[in-house]
Each structure stands twice: as C-alpha cells, then as structure tokens.
Design a protein around this motif. Structure first.
Motif, short mmCIF file in Angstrom:
data_model
loop_
_atom_site.label_atom_id
_atom_site.label_comp_id
_atom_site.label_asym_id
_atom_site.label_seq_id
_atom_site.Cartn_x
_atom_site.Cartn_y
_atom_site.Cartn_z
N PRO A 317 0.84 -1.19 0.00
CA PRO A 317 0.00 0.00 0.00
C PRO A 317 0.88 1.26 0.00
CG PRO A 317 -0.44 -1.44 1.91
CD PRO A 317 0.87 -1.84 1.32
N GLU A 318 0.58 2.22 -0.86
CA GLU A 318 1.37 3.44 -0.93
C GLU A 318 0.45 4.66 -0.93
OE1 GLU A 318 3.68 5.20 -0.09
OE2 GLU A 318 5.36 4.39 -1.26
N TYR A 319 1.02 5.82 -0.70
CA TYR A 319 0.26 7.06 -0.63
C TYR A 319 0.70 7.99 -1.76
CZ TYR A 319 -0.40 5.19 4.07
OH TYR A 319 -0.68 4.37 5.12
N THR A 320 -0.26 8.66 -2.37
CA THR A 320 0.05 9.53 -3.51
C THR A 320 1.04 10.62 -3.12
OG1 THR A 320 -1.98 10.78 -3.00
CG2 THR A 320 -2.11 9.12 -4.74
N ASN A 334 -2.14 19.57 -4.76
CA ASN A 334 -3.31 19.53 -3.87
C ASN A 334 -4.53 18.89 -4.51
OD1 ASN A 334 -2.26 20.70 -1.46
ND2 ASN A 334 -2.25 22.70 -2.47
N ASP A 335 -4.59 18.86 -5.84
CA ASP A 335 -5.71 18.20 -6.53
C ASP A 335 -5.48 16.69 -6.46
OD1 ASP A 335 -7.43 16.99 -8.34
OD2 ASP A 335 -7.33 18.64 -9.78
N PRO A 336 -6.32 15.93 -5.70
CA PRO A 336 -6.07 14.50 -5.51
C PRO A 336 -6.11 13.68 -6.80
CG PRO A 336 -8.22 15.13 -4.62
CD PRO A 336 -7.50 16.39 -4.95
N ASP A 337 -7.03 14.02 -7.71
CA ASP A 337 -7.13 13.28 -8.98
C ASP A 337 -5.89 13.50 -9.84
OD1 ASP A 337 -9.62 12.29 -8.30
OD2 ASP A 337 -10.68 13.99 -9.20
N VAL A 342 -0.54 11.69 -11.97
CA VAL A 342 0.89 11.97 -12.15
C VAL A 342 1.74 10.81 -11.63
CG1 VAL A 342 2.81 13.43 -11.38
CG2 VAL A 342 0.68 14.48 -12.16
N VAL A 343 1.45 10.34 -10.40
CA VAL A 343 2.26 9.25 -9.83
C VAL A 343 1.99 7.93 -10.57
CG1 VAL A 343 2.48 10.32 -7.55
CG2 VAL A 343 0.57 8.78 -8.00
N SER A 344 0.74 7.71 -10.96
CA SER A 344 0.39 6.47 -11.65
C SER A 344 1.12 6.38 -12.99
CB SER A 344 -1.12 6.41 -11.86
OG SER A 344 -1.47 5.24 -12.58
N PRO A 466 -0.70 18.16 1.06
CA PRO A 466 -1.39 17.55 -0.08
C PRO A 466 -2.11 16.27 0.35
CG PRO A 466 0.93 16.99 -0.14
CD PRO A 466 0.76 17.93 1.01
N ASN A 467 -2.96 15.77 -0.55
CA ASN A 467 -3.66 14.50 -0.26
C ASN A 467 -2.67 13.34 -0.21
OD1 ASN A 467 -6.19 15.87 -0.47
ND2 ASN A 467 -7.09 13.93 -1.14
N TYR A 468 -2.90 12.47 0.75
CA TYR A 468 -2.14 11.22 0.84
C TYR A 468 -3.14 10.08 0.68
CZ TYR A 468 2.41 13.06 2.28
OH TYR A 468 3.64 13.67 2.30
N ASP A 469 -3.73 10.00 -0.52
CA ASP A 469 -4.68 8.92 -0.77
C ASP A 469 -3.93 7.59 -0.79
OD1 ASP A 469 -7.01 10.52 -1.06
OD2 ASP A 469 -6.30 11.15 -3.03
#
Length: 530
Positions: A317-320, A334-337, A342-344, A466-469
């Motif tokens: 499991p990882e965080y964005t 800051n935009d979660p989507d 970007v990371v994907s 920022p989001n850490y989804d």
C-alpha cells in the motif's frame, strides 16, 4: 500494585503470542548462526594470513575497523540497492560486523606466541603447516575463541535490525512495539534476544572448554588439565547435532527461495500499513489458489518502493503524496485526482508498477497537540499554532523533518517557528508528547494513537498538506502473470473511509488486537472473503 499488573499483563501477552515469539526466536537464531559461522570461516584464515604476511595486517585490520565505524543502518542502506531486502543483506551486515573481533584475536593470539616455542618446533623437524596446526593454533585458541564469543553475542543484538528490512527475527517485535507504544511487545522481543545472547556466550564457552588441548592456558587465565577419560558423544547427541546441521542448511535454502507462483505482499512500518498489508494478503489467499507470503514492517516508504522495484515484493500500500514528494521529488499537488494520475503514469512508465483503485481514505500529515496545550493557547488551526510556536517544542519523524511537504514547507507557508524541535521516530513521539517532553508532534490523520492519546488535531487552514490517498500498487509483471488480481484487489476500492481507518488503527494501537485479525474481520464484514 502497578508492577504486579504490568507483570501479569506481560505474561498474558506472551501466552497469547507464544507461537509468534517462538517462530521469531527461531528465525533470529538461524540468521545469527549463519552470519557468525561465515565470519568464522572467513575471519580465522584472514587472521592466519596477516600473521604470516605482515604487510597485509594494517590494511585488513584497518578495513575491519572501518566497517565497525559505519552505522549499521547506513551499511544496510548501501546493501539494499545491491541485494534488495530480506535475509541476505541482514546476514551480510552482521557477518561484516563480526569479522573484526575474530580477525584481530586470531592475529593477536598467533603473534603473542613466544618465538622460542616456534623455533623449538622447527628444530624438531616440523614443517610450517605442522607448526601452525600443532603448536600455534592450539596456543592461540583461547584468544581466538574470545573473539568468536564477542562476535556471537554482538551478532544477536545486531540481528534485531534484520526486521527493518523484512528478514524477521525478534527485532520485528521490538520495532512493532515501538511503533504502537506497546511495552509488552517491546519486552517480548528484547527479553528473548537478551537470553539468546547469554545462551550463545555460554555455548561458545563450553565449546572452548571442550576443544582446548590440555595444558593450554584458557581465556580466563586457568590452565586446562588433562583428563583420563575422553568424553564421547552418544548416539542421541550425534543425531541432534546432525539434525541441527540439516535444519540450518534447509533453512538457508528456504531463505533464498521464492517460487514463481508466489505473491509477496509488503508494507512499511506503521500499524496502518501492516493492517492493509495483511488485508491484501488475506484477500488474495482466501479468493485464489496463489501462495501468499508477507514482508511486513519494512523500514519506510523508500525501502518498500525499492523492494517492489527490484522484484523482492509484488505489491504494497502506498500514498500519492508520499510518492510524489518523497520518491519523485516533485512539488506537492493539492488536486487528488491530478496527483494520482501523475504518480500512476510515472510509476508504470518508468518502473512497470501499476496503481490500482484507492482504498478510499486520505491519510495526510497533520500537527497535533495535547488538549491542555490547545486549551492554554486556544489552538484550533495551524495558524493559531504559528502565533505561539516560539513557546513550544516539536517532536517529529525523520521523514517529516526532511520532506518538502513537511517541516521545511509548513514553517515557510505558516511563518511558523518552534522554540526547538527534535527528530523522534515512530510511536516514540507519542510517548514524548504524553510525557510532556514535547508540546506538538507530526502525525497522519488516520493514526489510531491520536485517538489513544486524545490529542487535538489542528486544522490545516491554509491547505498546505497535499492529499495522501492510500492506494495498493502492484508490479505490472505480477498482474500479467495473474490478471485476476486486478479485479480482486480493486474490490477494496473506496471501501475504507478515514473514520473506518482510524477505528482499525485504534484496535491495534490501543486495544492490542493483532493486525491480521483486524484485517480479516474487515474483509468478513464487507463480504470480501468467506
């Protein structure tokens, strides 16, 4: 009364986890024995060599001294990119640290033999080999064994770090206990390790007494006397000894084996990660015929990422936000989507790692204070904290202190300056704030210890963090071999809210439930397994 309650609590913990403790102890023994045996095989011949070739003594002992001077975690940091995670780098690390006492004591023992004794031996017609085997080594043996004893005892303690890179051993209990502020768990790892060190010392001492020739002065200064009856091993003892050798060899083969159809699920060192790691492992195990293994409690995001990239694990499991800033070294988004895309895209393009559906919760950074501190200074937001920060102390993890979306960034955005700050990792920062050693700490918003310690979570009113989804990420190669995993793991998508994750973490951190059970109960509750 408090001491009695603590003893009873520890006893109950040991009874409830005795199987796990025994298994980790056996792992610890196996890893330690392998490392020390290799050190003996290499160290003694090196000591003999430099006693014969004097010009090599300085460089060889100097190199061994240099290895001793390198911090163990730093040495692991060098070895992980070369060897990955697991038992191999742990054994190599302990082997390197065990060399110095063995080499130095072998060299010292041989060099301190009276030259007249050697000359007399040669005068009797002995060859150099005979002098070494029949005169020098027996006389130096007590000093050599002292070096081996030092190495064996030190190796037991050093091997606790093996858990940091997923090699198992008693360090797993120690690190998990520190992470969850569970003294029973820390003691359950530390006490067996101490007893094991004493046992190793005792065993080596008995070996020294048993094989030291009569008439030789032992390490304690006494001289071994000859005995009329030579001790012989009986049949049962020979069978036991042979069985131990077979177990060590078989165990070594197992340590390095990985079946092609085995899935290895990893995670790094937090209660949340271990719960999610167990959740992924159980989900796959209960719904497929694939063999599943785990490498849990790895020492941080970077280590888990390296393990996945090099094929040592198949998913974790990882965080964005963690990947974006910590791995990719990019500015926070800051935009979660957008952050997810970007990371994907980066991971799949550069490393063949696929990001699946997010679990459903955002575990971003936050700053927290005790309730009495919040009341005293009327703290609700981080902006409120900035007004009185110069009166307060901060305890923060090493990762927070060194990240752009951590200490450096937030102090700049909020013009925040603390009276002082200390780097405190894991659950220790909760202990520090609970004991009023610090006034504020960094935390992730879903950590169960926030609820356990009843801390005040300050609102990020400038939306800095920022989001850490949280998202399961999987090797694309693994998904090619087992395409059914994608749809299966995606069933967890959106299933875990922030409130739910806090509750799951609380069960582990405060109520002392096992992460594997918490994970399985969640899967049963959501009808993802039967």
């Amino acid at each position: 009364m408090g001491i009695i309650n603590s003893i009873v609590s520890f006893k109950d913990f040991v009874v409830s986890r005795q199987g796990e403790i025994i298994n980790l102890t056996l792992q610890h023994i196996e890893l330690t024995v392998f490392a020390v045996i290799i050190a003996i095989i290499v160290g003694i011949p090196l000591g003999i060599l430099i006693s014969r070739v004097k010009k090599l003594a300085g460089p060889v002992i100097g190199f061994a001294n240099l290895i001793q001077a390198v911090p163990s975690l730093a040495l692991l940091g060098f070895l992980i990119p070369l060897m990955g995670i697991g038992s191999a780098p742990a054994i190599l690390m302990v082997f390197l640290y065990s060399l110095l006492p063995i080499i130095k004591n072998t060299y010292t023992g041989l060099m301190n033999i009276n030259p007249d004794v050697i000359e007399s031996s040669k005068g009797m017609g002995m060859t150099n080999k005979q002098v070494l085997n029949l005169v020098q080594l027996p006389l130096a043996f007590p000093v050599i064994m002292t070096g081996i004893r030092i190495s064996a005892v030190t190796a037991v303690g050093l091997m606790t770090i093996a858990a940091f890179i997923g090699a198992g051993g008693l360090g797993y209990m120690v690190f998990s206990g520190v992470q969850t502020v569970d003294n029973n768990m820390i003691l359950a790892g530390a006490i067996p390790a101490c007893l094991l060190a004493l046992l190793m010392d005792s065993i080596v001492e008995k070996i020294e007494k048993g094989v030291t020739p009569p008439g030789i002065r032992k390490a304690d200064g006494t001289i071994k006397l000859s005995k009329r009856k030579k001790y012989k091993f009986n049949k049962t003892q020979k069978i036991i000894a042979s069985s131990l050798v077979v177990i060590l060899i078989a165990g070594g083969a197992y340590l390095y084996s990985k079946k092609s159809d085995t899935i290895i699920v990893g995670c790094y060192n937090s209660s949340e990660q271990i719960i999610l790691g167990n959740m992924l492992a159980t989900l796959i195990e209960k719904n497929t015929d694939i063999e599943v293994k785990t490498q849990l409690n790895l020492g941080g995001s970077g280590l888990a990422y390296t393990a996945l990239k090099t094929g040592k694990i198949d998913m974790y499991p990882e965080y964005t936000g963690m990947s974006l800033v910590g791995i990719m070294k990019q500015a926070p988004i800051n935009d979660p989507d957008k952050a997810y895309k970007v990371v994907s895209d980066y991971y799949v393009k550069n490393y063949g790692i696929t990001w699946l559906k997010p679990f459903g919760f955002n575990d971003t950074y936050t700053l927290s204070v005790r309730q009495d501190t919040a009341k005293q200074y009327n703290l609700e937001t981080i902006s409120d904290l900035a007004k009185v920060g110069d009166k307060l102390t901060l305890g923060a993890t090493l990762e927070f202190c060194n990240r752009a979306d951590g200490y450096a960034g937030i102090t700049k955005v909020y013009n925040l300056k603390f009276k002082s700050f200390s780097s405190i990792d894991g659950g220790l920062r909760y202990t520090a704030i609970g004991n009023k050693k610090v006034d504020a700490i960094d935390a992730f918003t879903t950590e169960g210890l926030l609820k356990s310690y009843k801390l005040k979570v300050l609102k990020d009113d400038k939306h800095f963090f920022p989001n850490y989804d949280c998202v399961p990420i999987v090797s694309s190669e693994t998904l090619k071999k087992h395409p059914e995993l994608k749809a299966l793991i995606n069933k967890l998508g959106g299933k875990i809210t922030e409130k739910k994750m806090i509750d799951l973490n609380y069960k582990v951190d405060k109520l002392g439930e096992e992460p594997a059970k918490v994970a399985e109960d969640f899967l049963l509750e959501n009808k993802l397994i039967k």
